[in-house]
Motif scaffolding. Structure first.
Motif, PDB file in Angstrom:
ATOM      1  N   VAL A 176       8.661  18.767 -13.591  1.00 14.32           N
ATOM      2  CA  VAL A 176       9.033  17.998 -12.396  1.00 14.32           C
ATOM      3  C   VAL A 176       8.148  16.750 -12.281  1.00 14.32           C
ATOM      4  O   VAL A 176       6.919  16.851 -12.373  1.00 14.32           O
ATOM      5  CB  VAL A 176       8.862  18.863 -11.124  1.00 14.32           C
ATOM      6  N   ASP A 177       8.758  15.616 -12.115  1.00 12.38           N
ATOM      7  CA  ASP A 177       8.016  14.368 -11.935  1.00 12.38           C
ATOM      8  C   ASP A 177       7.237  14.446 -10.618  1.00 12.38           C
ATOM      9  O   ASP A 177       7.820  14.571  -9.539  1.00 12.38           O
ATOM     10  CB  ASP A 177       9.027  13.212 -11.893  1.00 12.38           C
ATOM     11  N   VAL A 178       5.902  14.385 -10.717  1.00 13.31           N
ATOM     12  CA  VAL A 178       5.077  14.546  -9.508  1.00 13.31           C
ATOM     13  C   VAL A 178       4.544  13.204  -8.981  1.00 13.31           C
ATOM     14  O   VAL A 178       3.623  13.181  -8.165  1.00 13.31           O
ATOM     15  CB  VAL A 178       3.892  15.519  -9.744  1.00 13.31           C
ATOM     16  N   SER A 179       5.155  12.119  -9.440  1.00 13.34           N
ATOM     17  CA  SER A 179       4.681  10.793  -9.031  1.00 13.34           C
ATOM     18  C   SER A 179       4.493  10.673  -7.524  1.00 13.34           C
ATOM     19  O   SER A 179       3.554  10.037  -7.055  1.00 13.34           O
ATOM     20  CB  SER A 179       5.645   9.711  -9.511  1.00 13.34           C
ATOM     21  N   ASP A 180       5.381  11.266  -6.768  1.00 15.36           N
ATOM     22  CA  ASP A 180       5.285  11.136  -5.317  1.00 15.36           C
ATOM     23  C   ASP A 180       4.717  12.371  -4.637  1.00 15.36           C
ATOM     24  O   ASP A 180       4.804  12.507  -3.411  1.00 15.36           O
ATOM     25  CB  ASP A 180       6.677  10.813  -4.739  1.00 15.36           C
ATOM     26  N   VAL A 181       4.112  13.253  -5.422  1.00 10.65           N
ATOM     27  CA  VAL A 181       3.529  14.465  -4.846  1.00 10.65           C
ATOM     28  C   VAL A 181       2.022  14.244  -4.666  1.00 10.65           C
ATOM     29  O   VAL A 181       1.327  13.919  -5.626  1.00 10.65           O
ATOM     30  CB  VAL A 181       3.782  15.693  -5.757  1.00 10.65           C
ATOM     31  N   PRO A 182       1.499  14.386  -3.453  1.00  4.61           N
ATOM     32  CA  PRO A 182       0.061  14.173  -3.240  1.00  4.61           C
ATOM     33  C   PRO A 182      -0.763  15.257  -3.943  1.00  4.61           C
ATOM     34  O   PRO A 182      -0.252  16.347  -4.218  1.00  4.61           O
ATOM     35  CB  PRO A 182      -0.097  14.263  -1.719  1.00  4.61           C
ATOM     36  N   PRO A 183      -2.045  14.948  -4.227  1.00  2.00           N
ATOM     37  CA  PRO A 183      -2.900  15.869  -4.998  1.00  2.00           C
ATOM     38  C   PRO A 183      -2.885  17.296  -4.454  1.00  2.00           C
ATOM     39  O   PRO A 183      -2.762  18.253  -5.234  1.00  2.00           O
ATOM     40  CB  PRO A 183      -4.295  15.266  -4.843  1.00  2.00           C
ATOM     41  N   GLU A 184      -2.990  17.447  -3.148  1.00  2.00           N
ATOM     42  CA  GLU A 184      -3.119  18.795  -2.587  1.00  2.00           C
ATOM     43  C   GLU A 184      -1.844  19.620  -2.737  1.00  2.00           C
ATOM     44  O   GLU A 184      -1.872  20.843  -2.577  1.00  2.00           O
ATOM     45  CB  GLU A 184      -3.581  18.726  -1.117  1.00  2.00           C
ATOM     46  N   GLU A 185      -0.747  18.947  -3.079  1.00  2.00           N
ATOM     47  CA  GLU A 185       0.490  19.717  -3.272  1.00  2.00           C
ATOM     48  C   GLU A 185       0.866  19.882  -4.743  1.00  2.00           C
ATOM     49  O   GLU A 185       1.947  20.353  -5.066  1.00  2.00           O
ATOM     50  CB  GLU A 185       1.637  19.043  -2.498  1.00  2.00           C
ATOM     51  N   ARG A 186      -0.038  19.466  -5.636  1.00  2.00           N
ATOM     52  CA  ARG A 186       0.293  19.589  -7.064  1.00  2.00           C
ATOM     53  C   ARG A 186      -0.097  20.946  -7.644  1.00  2.00           C
ATOM     54  O   ARG A 186       0.154  21.211  -8.818  1.00  2.00           O
ATOM     55  CB  ARG A 186      -0.387  18.470  -7.872  1.00  2.00           C
ATOM     56  N   GLY A 187      -0.785  21.753  -6.846  1.00  2.00           N
ATOM     57  CA  GLY A 187      -1.156  23.087  -7.324  1.00  2.00           C
ATOM     58  C   GLY A 187      -2.224  23.055  -8.403  1.00  2.00           C
ATOM     59  O   GLY A 187      -2.245  23.896  -9.296  1.00  2.00           O
ATOM     60  N   VAL A 188      -3.127  22.065  -8.334  1.00  2.00           N
ATOM     61  CA  VAL A 188      -4.179  21.997  -9.338  1.00  2.00           C
ATOM     62  C   VAL A 188      -5.533  22.323  -8.728  1.00  2.00           C
ATOM     63  O   VAL A 188      -5.792  22.053  -7.559  1.00  2.00           O
ATOM     64  CB  VAL A 188      -4.248  20.600 -10.013  1.00  2.00           C
ATOM     65  N   GLY A 189      -6.382  22.935  -9.530  1.00  2.00           N
ATOM     66  CA  GLY A 189      -7.770  23.173  -9.140  1.00  2.00           C
ATOM     67  C   GLY A 189      -8.636  22.236  -9.955  1.00  2.00           C
ATOM     68  O   GLY A 189      -8.401  22.066 -11.146  1.00  2.00           O
ATOM     69  N   PHE A 190      -9.614  21.629  -9.305  1.00  2.00           N
ATOM     70  CA  PHE A 190     -10.434  20.614  -9.977  1.00  2.00           C
ATOM     71  C   PHE A 190     -11.888  21.058  -9.953  1.00  2.00           C
ATOM     72  O   PHE A 190     -12.410  21.434  -8.915  1.00  2.00           O
ATOM     73  CB  PHE A 190     -10.275  19.277  -9.235  1.00  2.00           C
ATOM     74  N   VAL A 191     -12.557  20.997 -11.108  1.00  2.00           N
ATOM     75  CA  VAL A 191     -13.998  21.278 -11.149  1.00  2.00           C
ATOM     76  C   VAL A 191     -14.695  20.063 -11.765  1.00  2.00           C
ATOM     77  O   VAL A 191     -14.315  19.604 -12.841  1.00  2.00           O
ATOM     78  CB  VAL A 191     -14.308  22.536 -11.990  1.00  2.00           C
ATOM     79  N   PHE A 192     -15.698  19.555 -11.059  1.00  2.00           N
ATOM     80  CA  PHE A 192     -16.403  18.364 -11.517  1.00  2.00           C
ATOM     81  C   PHE A 192     -17.761  18.738 -12.097  1.00  2.00           C
ATOM     82  O   PHE A 192     -18.244  19.852 -11.930  1.00  2.00           O
ATOM     83  CB  PHE A 192     -16.643  17.403 -10.346  1.00  2.00           C
ATOM     84  N   GLN A 193     -18.396  17.745 -12.710  1.00  2.00           N
ATOM     85  CA  GLN A 193     -19.717  17.956 -13.294  1.00  2.00           C
ATOM     86  C   GLN A 193     -20.769  18.296 -12.248  1.00  2.00           C
ATOM     87  O   GLN A 193     -21.624  19.139 -12.448  1.00  2.00           O
ATOM     88  CB  GLN A 193     -20.130  16.689 -14.051  1.00  2.00           C
ATOM     89  N   ASN A 194     -20.675  17.603 -11.113  1.00  2.00           N
ATOM     90  CA  ASN A 194     -21.766  17.716 -10.131  1.00  2.00           C
ATOM     91  C   ASN A 194     -21.498  18.773  -9.054  1.00  2.00           C
ATOM     92  O   ASN A 194     -21.857  18.593  -7.897  1.00  2.00           O
ATOM     93  CB  ASN A 194     -22.023  16.358  -9.487  1.00  2.00           C
ATOM     94  N   TYR A 195     -20.845  19.854  -9.474  1.00  2.00           N
ATOM     95  CA  TYR A 195     -20.589  21.017  -8.611  1.00  2.00           C
ATOM     96  C   TYR A 195     -19.698  20.698  -7.405  1.00  2.00           C
ATOM     97  O   TYR A 195     -18.716  21.362  -7.164  1.00  2.00           O
ATOM     98  CB  TYR A 195     -21.889  21.684  -8.127  1.00  2.00           C
ATOM     99  N   ALA A 196     -20.085  19.696  -6.608  1.00  2.00           N
ATOM    100  CA  ALA A 196     -19.275  19.268  -5.469  1.00  2.00           C
ATOM    101  C   ALA A 196     -18.926  20.409  -4.521  1.00  2.00           C
ATOM    102  O   ALA A 196     -17.822  20.477  -3.988  1.00  2.00           O
ATOM    103  CB  ALA A 196     -18.005  18.563  -5.960  1.00  2.00           C
ATOM    104  N   LEU A 197     -19.868  21.308  -4.329  1.00  2.00           N
ATOM    105  CA  LEU A 197     -19.651  22.348  -3.310  1.00  2.00           C
ATOM    106  C   LEU A 197     -19.976  21.749  -1.941  1.00  2.00           C
ATOM    107  O   LEU A 197     -20.708  20.774  -1.842  1.00  2.00           O
ATOM    108  CB  LEU A 197     -20.580  23.536  -3.569  1.00  2.00           C
ATOM    109  N   PHE A 198     -19.432  22.375  -0.892  1.00  2.00           N
ATOM    110  CA  PHE A 198     -19.803  21.925   0.455  1.00  2.00           C
ATOM    111  C   PHE A 198     -21.197  22.474   0.744  1.00  2.00           C
ATOM    112  O   PHE A 198     -21.382  23.685   0.806  1.00  2.00           O
ATOM    113  CB  PHE A 198     -18.810  22.435   1.488  1.00  2.00           C
ATOM    114  N   PRO A 199     -22.185  21.593   0.921  1.00  2.00           N
ATOM    115  CA  PRO A 199     -23.575  22.056   1.019  1.00  2.00           C
ATOM    116  C   PRO A 199     -23.863  22.871   2.280  1.00  2.00           C
ATOM    117  O   PRO A 199     -24.733  23.747   2.270  1.00  2.00           O
ATOM    118  CB  PRO A 199     -24.383  20.752   1.022  1.00  2.00           C
ATOM    119  N   HIS A 200     -23.119  22.615   3.347  1.00  2.00           N
ATOM    120  CA  HIS A 200     -23.386  23.296   4.614  1.00  2.00           C
ATOM    121  C   HIS A 200     -22.597  24.598   4.732  1.00  2.00           C
ATOM    122  O   HIS A 200     -22.632  25.264   5.753  1.00  2.00           O
ATOM    123  CB  HIS A 200     -23.049  22.356   5.770  1.00  2.00           C
TER     124      HIS A 200
END
Ligand SMILES: Nc1ncnc2c1ncn2[C@@H]1O[C@H](COP(=O)(O)OP(=O)(O)OP(=O)(O)O)[C@@H](O)[C@H]1O
Ligand SMILES: [Mg+2]
Length: 364
Positions: free
Chosen positions: A65-89
């Motif tokens: 399915v062409d997801v060009s118009d689907v925002p990130p939060e609706e693409r069903g993807v999980g993202f992990v970055f180098q710098n952990y990016a956890l919520f510190p609080h």
């Protein structure tokens, strides 16, 4: 089920072409590693798949399915970055249940999934800890379980192990691969560490200057690099430039540039006529050194570094080219000694000379 397809995807930032007509298909459940030198467009490509960057041209298909118009939060993807990016609080539990909570899951489903994810990454019992109380490796495990807790089927990892020390990195590689396979998710893992790519993935994508140079299984990429760049980028490689002087049905004799010495290489494929300039690529593990013999390339041992399981030896050939080989750790290697280098004709890869300085052909 999540397949991912990039079709003619391009993205420019001013004059920089970060992604240059990228075409790629990732199969359902496949673990794909994307490697390439700094700035080649790995992160850009990953963020385009996630929907965090909009391509100038081309499209992304997820499950066809062409997801060009689907925002990130609706693409069903999980993202992990180098710098952990956890919520510190937020503590571990709150971090992992954040995604499900935003999506309005009921308490029971949320708890079940979070408990399962934390147990999969060996963090059961640490639910109350805050990110600052955890080691880098633990934080990255939390980031993984957070990315997977929304029952995402597509995991995108951008240098997830880049900030960790060597031992933990190798340990986590194994864990991530197992997690991805056990949960049957599709994974795209960006790394500049080619050993990591060889170890974790089903297929490797090698990028250079915004373009895909080669896609193949780890063994294909290592043993059958299609370009000089891939040959030099993945693993260690020696390059010898020369001219074809003789050709029989199955072997080619190459006279080294800058010397009278000759080497014999297998030459079944490619159009390597007499007189054509070539580059012979041979891995350190396929090169041996021995007593000097007339006609075969000679040089002087320039350095020998003991690395525990091997000694890494560099030899400065008489034509000024430096080559590397590995010898067993108990070998007696004398810096300054004159040696000849040897390799099996079938253990090297022959390339047509690029017609530009080798350093340029190998540069990212
Ligand atoms: N937001 C931006 N604005 C301007 N230029 C950008 C931006 N993002 C990326 N670029 C440029 O695009 C090119 C590709 O960048 P990208 O981050 O995709 O590379 P990378 O392969 O992930 O590199 P690294 O291994 O260093 O993370 C680089 O030249 C970079 O400077
Ligand atoms: Mg990057």
């Amino acid at each position: 089920m999540p397949t991912v397809e990039l079709v003619n995807v391009s993205k420019r930032f001013g004059k920089v072409v970060a992604a240059d007509n990228v075409n790629l298909r990732v199969e359902d459940g496949e673990y794909v590693a994307v490697v390439g030198p700094s700035g080649c467009g790995k992160t850009t490509t990953l963020r385009i798949i996630a929907g965090l960057i909009k391509p100038d041209e081309g499209k992304v298909l997820i499950d066809g399915v062409d997801v060009s118009d689907v925002p990130p939060e609706e693409r069903g993807v999980g993202f992990v970055f180098q710098n952990y990016a956890l919520f510190p609080h937020m503590n571990v539990w709150e971090n992992v249940t954040y995604g499900p909570w935003v999506r309005g899951w009921d308490e029971r489903r949320m708890s079940e999934v979070a408990r399962e994810m934390l147990s999969l990454v060996n963090l059961s019992g640490r639910e109350d800890a805050y990110p600052r109380e955890l080691s880098g490796g633990m934080q990255q495990r939390v980031a993984l379980s957070r990315a997977l807790a929304t029952e995402t089927r597509l995991l995108l990892l951008d240098e997830p192990l880049g900030a960790l020390d060597a031992k933990i990195r190798v340990e986590l590689r194994r864990e991530i691969r197992k997690l991805v396979k056990d949960l049957e998710v599709t994974a795209i893992h960006v790394t500049h560490d080619t050993e990591e790519a060889l170890m974790v993935s089903d297929r490797i994508v090698v990028m250079r200057r915004g373009r895909i140079e080669q896609v193949g299984s780890p063994k294909e990429i290592y043993f059958k690099p299609k370009t000089l760049f891939v040959a030099g980028f993945v693993g260690e490689m020696n390059f010898l430039e020369g001219i074809v002087t003789e050709k029989s049905s199955d072997v080619i004799t190459v006279k080294l540039e800058g010397s009278k010495e000759r080497i014999v290489v297998r030459g079944e494929d490619g159009d390597f006529r007499r007189g054509s300039r070539v580059v012979v690529a041979v891995r350190p593990e396929n090169l041996t050194i021995g007593s000097v013999e007339e006609g075969s390339p000679q040089g002087e041992i320039e350095s020998a570094f003991f690395l525990g399981s091997i000694i890494k030896v560099t030899i400065l050939l008489s034509n000024g080219v430096q080559v590397t080989t590995y010898v067993p750790p108990y070998s007696d290697v004398k810096v300054g000694e004159r040696v000849s280098i040897y390799f099996d004709p079938s253990d090297c890869i022959l390339f047509t000379h690029p017609g530009i300085p080798l350093t340029e052909a190998l540069r990212g």
